[in-house]
Design an enzyme around this catalytic site. Structure first.
Site, PDB file in Angstrom:
ATOM      1  N   LYS A   1     -25.194  54.324 124.642  1.00 33.42           N
ATOM      2  CA  LYS A   1     -25.643  55.672 124.248  1.00 33.42           C
ATOM      3  C   LYS A   1     -25.412  56.642 125.410  1.00 33.42           C
ATOM      4  CE  LYS A   1     -30.215  56.726 123.805  1.00 33.42           C
ATOM      5  NZ  LYS A   1     -30.350  57.846 124.774  1.00 33.42           N
TER       6      LYS A   1
ATOM      7  N   GLU B   1     -25.732  60.984 126.338  1.00 24.65           N
ATOM      8  CA  GLU B   1     -26.298  62.277 125.910  1.00 24.65           C
ATOM      9  C   GLU B   1     -25.196  63.320 126.020  1.00 24.65           C
ATOM     10  OE1 GLU B   1     -29.977  63.044 127.985  1.00 24.65           O
ATOM     11  OE2 GLU B   1     -30.755  61.057 127.505  1.00 24.65           O
TER      12      GLU B   1
ATOM     13  N   GLU C   1     -32.449  63.781 118.680  1.00 22.49           N
ATOM     14  CA  GLU C   1     -33.808  63.848 119.249  1.00 22.49           C
ATOM     15  C   GLU C   1     -34.281  65.303 119.231  1.00 22.49           C
ATOM     16  OE1 GLU C   1     -34.461  61.988 123.077  1.00 22.49           O
ATOM     17  OE2 GLU C   1     -36.522  62.742 123.152  1.00 22.49           O
TER      18      GLU C   1
HETATM   19  O1  KIV Z   1     -34.431  56.188 126.592  1.00 19.06           O
HETATM   20  C1  KIV Z   1     -34.985  56.342 125.500  1.00 19.06           C
HETATM   21  O2  KIV Z   1     -36.011  55.739 125.210  1.00 19.06           O
HETATM   22  C2  KIV Z   1     -34.377  57.269 124.542  1.00 19.06           C
HETATM   23  C3  KIV Z   1     -35.154  57.543 123.299  1.00 19.06           C
HETATM   24  C4  KIV Z   1     -36.212  58.540 123.576  1.00 19.06           C
HETATM   25  C5  KIV Z   1     -34.279  57.913 122.186  1.00 19.06           C
HETATM   26  O3  KIV Z   1     -33.326  57.777 124.771  1.00 19.06           O
END
Ligand code: KIV
Length: 288
Positions: A117, A119, A186
């Site tokens: 993931k 951002e 988010e």
């Molecule tokens: O790191 C995390 O827990 C996140 C969530 C808030 C989606 O990115």
């Protein structure tokens, strides 16, 4: 585990087509990953919120590659069949594409992730494309991006005005076009999350993004009531572990101080014969 039990990106795509929602939690260690598996939580985010909820930092920015790869690999050992999303920490992918590919590759090869993931917004579409070309499935995290709090001016909901919402919807389109495998929204209005989820072929995970998303993710410590105080508005407490744990620690302390722990059930005396022999040896060594 048979390979058919493994949750993959195809499983999530099938769930989306069948309109089956999925529940994801964050996780930062091996025993908790085993508990999640036992509960049927088969999509897990080893999130950089680790820096906040486990290390006590006030943001996710101090999370490092070493920390994240270590905890993510532990989660994988505890939940071998889960769909495991690795969370690329601050500045592990923003500086250059070769560095991003190298770091994302560590999540896949060393930690056993199914996807990473990042951002992003449209400015990082080339990064999403490059990771995808490098055979690394990408979850594009859009909306409120905790690694950008200083630029956003805090943890502020995104896409509230019609212009910003349209921009976010277009960002989601561009991420899909760039090859992302998943989207995570988010802190965006429910209506915006619904439009993105309905328009996209990709599984869309939401946090503070309303009910329309294909999956929902929450921070584990928020749902367990692990810490005193109120959880964020979008999180729901499913239990209150804080008082239960404090009570267990108090009981342990009281028993140690009061001399009742360890009692016979938790002690390991020597075999009677060896104890006698030891006493004999000690008395003969002091008398000699
Ligand atoms: O790191 C995390 O827990 C996140 C969530 C808030 C989606 O990115």
């Amino acid at each position: 585990m048979s390979t058919s039990d493994k949750i993959t990106i195809h499983t999530l795509r099938k769930r989306k087509s069948a309109d089956e929602k999925f529940a994801m939690l964050t996780c930062y260690d091996y025993p908790t990953a085993q508990l999640l598996s036992a509960a049927g939580i088969d999509t897990i985010l080893a999130g950089d919120t680790y820096a906040e909820v486990c290390l006590g930092h006030s943001s996710t920015l101090p999370a490092t590659m070493e920390m994240m790869v270590t905890i993510t690999a532990a989660v994988r050992r505890g939940a071998p069949q889960a769909f495991l999303l690795g969370d690329m920490p601050y500045l592990s992918y923003q500086a250059s594409i070769p560095e991003a590919i190298h770091n994302a590759g560590r999540f896949m090869a060393e930690a056993g992730c199914d996807a990473v993931k990042v951002e992003v917004d449209r400015r990082l579409a080339d990064l999403v494309a490059a990771l995808t070309r490098a055979t690394i499935p990408v979850c594009a995290h859009l909306g409120l991006k905790p690694q950008s709090i200083h630029q956003m001016g805090g943890y502020i909901k995104q896409g509230k005005s019609a212009e910003c919402a349209q921009r976010l919807i277009e960002d989601a389109r561009q991420m899909e076009k760039a090859g992302a495998s998943l989207l995570l929204l988010e802190g965006v209005p429910d209506e915006v999350a619904r439009i993105i989820t309905e328009q996209s072929e990709l599984p869309v995970i939401g946090i503070a993004a309303g009910p329309a998303c294909d999956g929902q993710v929450l921070v584990l410590h928020d749902i367990l009531g692990f810490q005193a105080g109120h959880p964020p508005k979008a999180a729901k407490r499913y239990t209150e572990l804080h008082p239960i744990m404090v009570q267990a620690f108090k009981s342990f302390r009281q028993e140690v101080v009061g001399g009742t722990f360890p009692g016979p059930a938790h002690s390991t005396p020597m075999a009677a014969e060896e104890w006698l022999r030891l006493k004999d040896r000690l008395s003969s060594s002091t008398s000699g």
